[in-house]
Design a protein around this motif. Structure first.
Motif: not given
Length: 119
Positions: A40, A46-47, A49-51, A53-54, A102, A107
């Motif tokens: 991460v 990191l981005r 992972l965020s993309l 997840a969202s 994810v 997390l």
């Protein structure tokens, strides 16, 4: 049969350890957890992972993620592979595409490791 700290995956190693503010990590636990943190620590990962997840339904295909980066598809796939190998993403192959989701336990465990940190 119980596993020793050295046999745990990075995610399992995080889950078994107290937050870093309660007691120092053993060198063995730190070695097991470092790959998870390293995964991460890269801004692209990191981005990603965020993309993921969202994304709608909490999963995404590499074809859904390419446009967010000025990177080639193989490079994006490489970063997704790194996140998967660290235990942060689960993946499922459907036809010719691989879908990523994810790993919520990973997390939560990562958050628990850092839990209790105050400024």
């Amino acid at each position: 049969m119980s596993k020793s700290v050295l046999e745990l995956t990075p995610v399992e190693a995080v889950a078994c350890c107290s937050p870093v503010t309660r007691e120092p990590l053993s060198s063995e636990a730190a070695e097991r957890i470092a790959p998870l943190l390293k995964a991460v620590a890269d801004p692209v990962r990191l981005r990603l992972l965020s993309l993921v997840a969202s994304h709608a339904d909490g999963e995404a295909c590499v074809c859904d993620l390419n446009d967010a980066f000025d990177l080639s598809q193989p490079t994006v796939s490489h970063h997704l592979k790194q996140l998967h190998e660290a235990g942060l993403l689960d993946r499922e192959k459907r036809g010719v595409w691989v879908y990523y989701r994810v790993n919520p336990t990973a997390l939560a465990d990562l958050a628990a490791l850092l839990g209790g940190v105050t400024t």
